[in-house]
Design a protein around this motif. Structure first.
Motif, short mmCIF file in Angstrom:
data_model
loop_
_atom_site.label_atom_id
_atom_site.label_comp_id
_atom_site.label_asym_id
_atom_site.label_seq_id
_atom_site.Cartn_x
_atom_site.Cartn_y
_atom_site.Cartn_z
N ALA A 182 -10.07 2.90 -18.81
CA ALA A 182 -9.52 2.51 -20.10
C ALA A 182 -10.02 3.47 -21.15
CB ALA A 182 -9.90 1.08 -20.45
N ILE A 183 -9.10 3.99 -21.94
CA ILE A 183 -9.46 4.84 -23.07
C ILE A 183 -9.17 4.08 -24.35
CG2 ILE A 183 -7.21 5.99 -22.94
CD1 ILE A 183 -8.50 8.45 -24.28
N THR A 184 -10.09 4.18 -25.30
CA THR A 184 -9.85 3.68 -26.64
C THR A 184 -9.52 4.91 -27.48
OG1 THR A 184 -11.38 1.87 -26.30
CG2 THR A 184 -10.79 2.40 -28.59
N VAL A 185 -8.28 5.00 -27.91
CA VAL A 185 -7.80 6.21 -28.59
C VAL A 185 -8.50 6.36 -29.93
CG1 VAL A 185 -5.79 7.44 -29.48
CG2 VAL A 185 -5.59 6.04 -27.40
N GLU A 186 -9.19 7.49 -30.08
CA GLU A 186 -9.93 7.81 -31.30
C GLU A 186 -9.12 8.73 -32.21
OE1 GLU A 186 -13.88 10.34 -31.91
OE2 GLU A 186 -14.21 8.44 -30.86
N SER A 187 -8.40 9.66 -31.60
CA SER A 187 -7.52 10.53 -32.37
C SER A 187 -6.27 10.80 -31.53
CB SER A 187 -8.21 11.85 -32.76
OG SER A 187 -8.50 12.61 -31.62
N SER A 188 -5.15 11.00 -32.22
CA SER A 188 -3.89 11.17 -31.51
C SER A 188 -2.86 11.83 -32.40
CB SER A 188 -3.36 9.81 -31.06
OG SER A 188 -2.09 9.95 -30.44
N LEU A 189 -2.00 12.62 -31.77
CA LEU A 189 -0.85 13.17 -32.48
C LEU A 189 0.04 12.04 -32.99
CD1 LEU A 189 0.78 15.73 -33.23
CD2 LEU A 189 1.88 15.54 -30.99
N VAL A 190 0.21 11.00 -32.19
CA VAL A 190 0.97 9.81 -32.58
C VAL A 190 -0.03 8.83 -33.18
CG1 VAL A 190 2.40 7.90 -31.77
CG2 VAL A 190 2.67 10.17 -30.76
N ARG A 191 -0.03 8.72 -34.47
CA ARG A 191 -1.07 7.96 -35.18
C ARG A 191 -1.09 6.48 -34.82
NH1 ARG A 191 -4.18 11.05 -38.85
NH2 ARG A 191 -3.20 13.05 -39.08
N ASN A 192 0.04 5.92 -34.37
CA ASN A 192 0.06 4.50 -33.98
C ASN A 192 -0.81 4.21 -32.77
OD1 ASN A 192 1.80 3.92 -36.07
ND2 ASN A 192 3.63 3.92 -34.80
N LEU A 193 -1.18 5.25 -32.02
CA LEU A 193 -2.04 5.05 -30.85
C LEU A 193 -3.51 4.90 -31.22
CD1 LEU A 193 -0.60 7.56 -28.22
CD2 LEU A 193 -0.40 5.07 -28.23
N VAL A 194 -3.90 5.40 -32.40
CA VAL A 194 -5.30 5.35 -32.80
C VAL A 194 -5.78 3.91 -32.82
CG1 VAL A 194 -6.96 5.86 -34.65
CG2 VAL A 194 -5.16 7.51 -34.09
N GLY A 195 -6.89 3.67 -32.12
CA GLY A 195 -7.47 2.33 -32.04
C GLY A 195 -6.99 1.53 -30.85
N GLN A 196 -5.92 1.96 -30.20
CA GLN A 196 -5.42 1.22 -29.05
C GLN A 196 -6.28 1.47 -27.81
OE1 GLN A 196 -1.26 1.10 -28.11
NE2 GLN A 196 -0.67 1.55 -30.22
N ARG A 197 -6.34 0.48 -26.97
CA ARG A 197 -7.04 0.59 -25.69
C ARG A 197 -5.96 0.68 -24.61
NH1 ARG A 197 -11.93 -0.88 -23.06
NH2 ARG A 197 -11.54 -1.85 -21.04
N LEU A 198 -5.95 1.79 -23.88
CA LEU A 198 -4.94 2.03 -22.86
C LEU A 198 -5.61 1.94 -21.49
CD1 LEU A 198 -3.29 5.17 -24.50
CD2 LEU A 198 -2.62 2.76 -24.78
N GLU A 199 -5.17 1.01 -20.66
CA GLU A 199 -5.72 0.87 -19.31
C GLU A 199 -4.77 1.51 -18.31
OE1 GLU A 199 -8.36 -3.19 -19.67
OE2 GLU A 199 -6.66 -3.15 -18.31
N ARG A 200 -5.36 2.20 -17.33
CA ARG A 200 -4.58 2.92 -16.32
C ARG A 200 -5.22 2.74 -14.95
NH1 ARG A 200 -1.36 2.74 -20.03
NH2 ARG A 200 -0.91 4.49 -21.42
N LYS A 201 -4.38 2.72 -13.92
CA LYS A 201 -4.86 2.75 -12.54
C LYS A 201 -4.95 4.20 -12.11
CE LYS A 201 -1.69 0.50 -10.44
NZ LYS A 201 -0.86 -0.26 -9.51
N PHE A 202 -5.84 4.48 -11.16
CA PHE A 202 -5.92 5.84 -10.63
C PHE A 202 -6.21 5.83 -9.14
CE2 PHE A 202 -10.35 5.02 -11.75
CZ PHE A 202 -11.06 5.59 -10.71
N GLU A 203 -5.76 6.88 -8.50
CA GLU A 203 -6.06 7.13 -7.09
C GLU A 203 -6.47 8.59 -6.97
OE1 GLU A 203 -2.85 6.13 -4.38
OE2 GLU A 203 -2.07 4.73 -5.88
N VAL A 204 -7.56 8.84 -6.25
CA VAL A 204 -8.00 10.21 -6.01
C VAL A 204 -8.01 10.44 -4.51
CG1 VAL A 204 -9.86 11.89 -6.26
CG2 VAL A 204 -9.42 10.26 -8.09
N ALA A 205 -7.37 11.52 -4.08
CA ALA A 205 -7.40 11.94 -2.68
C ALA A 205 -7.68 13.44 -2.68
CB ALA A 205 -6.08 11.63 -1.98
#
Length: 148
Positions: A103-126
Motif C-alpha cells: 500500500a502506498i500513501t500518495v505524497e505527491s502526484s501529477l494528478v493532485r486528486n491522488l495526494v493523500g490517497q492510500r492505494l493497495e495493490r497485489k503483487f507476484e514476483v517470479a
C-alpha cells in the motif's frame, strides 16, 4: 554545548526512526528495487487487452515507492491516474510480503486528486518478473515489470 547538540541530534534521529513509514520490517522483500514496465493490460476479468505503455517503478529500502508511466498516445483521455497520457506519483509504502500486498500513501502526484490517497495493490514476483494488480479485480488491470 557539544553534548546538547549530540542530544538534540540523537533525539531527532530517534524521532525520525519512530515516524518512518511502516515497511513490514521487510527491506529484503523481493519487490525492493527498480522495475521496467513490459506490459499494461486493461479490461474485464478474463478479457484483459494489452495497451501500449512504458514506465518504471522503484521500491526503496527506505520505504518509498515512485511510479512513472506514459501512454505514447499524447491524445489519450485523462484517467484518475493520468494527465495528458502521463502518470507519476510518489510516497511511503508498506509491504506485506506474507499477503503479497503493498500500500502506498500518495505524497505527491501529477494528478493532485491522488495526494493523500492510500492505494493497495497485489503483487507476484517470479525471478526478475513482477506483476501488480488491484486488490479489487473488478478494477480490471494488470501491469508486468522486469527488474532493471
Amino acid at each position: 554545548m557539544n553534548s546538547v547538540k549530540i542530544a538534540i541530534a540523537a533525539f531527532a534521529a530517534l524521532a525520525f526512526a519512530v515516524s518512518s513509514p511502516a515497511f513490514a520490517n521487510d527491506a529484503k522483500s523481493p519487490i525492493i528495487g527498480a522495475w521496467k514496465m513490459t506490459s499494461l493490460e486493461v479490461g474485464t476479468q478474463g478479457n484483459l487487452q494489452a495497451i501500449p505503455y512504458s514506465g518504471q517503478l522503484v521500491f526503496t529500502k527506505g520505504g518509498t515507492l515512485s511510479v512513472q508511466a506514459m501512454n505514447p498516445d499524447a491524445n489519450a483521455a485523462d484517467t484518475p491516474y493520468t494527465t495528458k497520457a502521463y502518470e507519476a506519483y510518489y510516497g511511503p509504502v508498506e509491504i506485506d510480503a506474507a499477503k503479497s500486498v503493498f500500500a502506498i500513501t500518495v505524497e505527491s502526484s501529477l494528478v493532485r486528486n491522488l495526494v493523500g490517497q492510500r492505494l493497495e495493490r497485489k503483487f507476484e514476483v517470479a525471478g526478475d518478473k513482477l506483476v501488480i494488480s488491484p486488490v479489487d479485480a473488478a478494477e480490471g488491470w494488470r501491469v508486468t515489470y522486469d527488474r532493471f
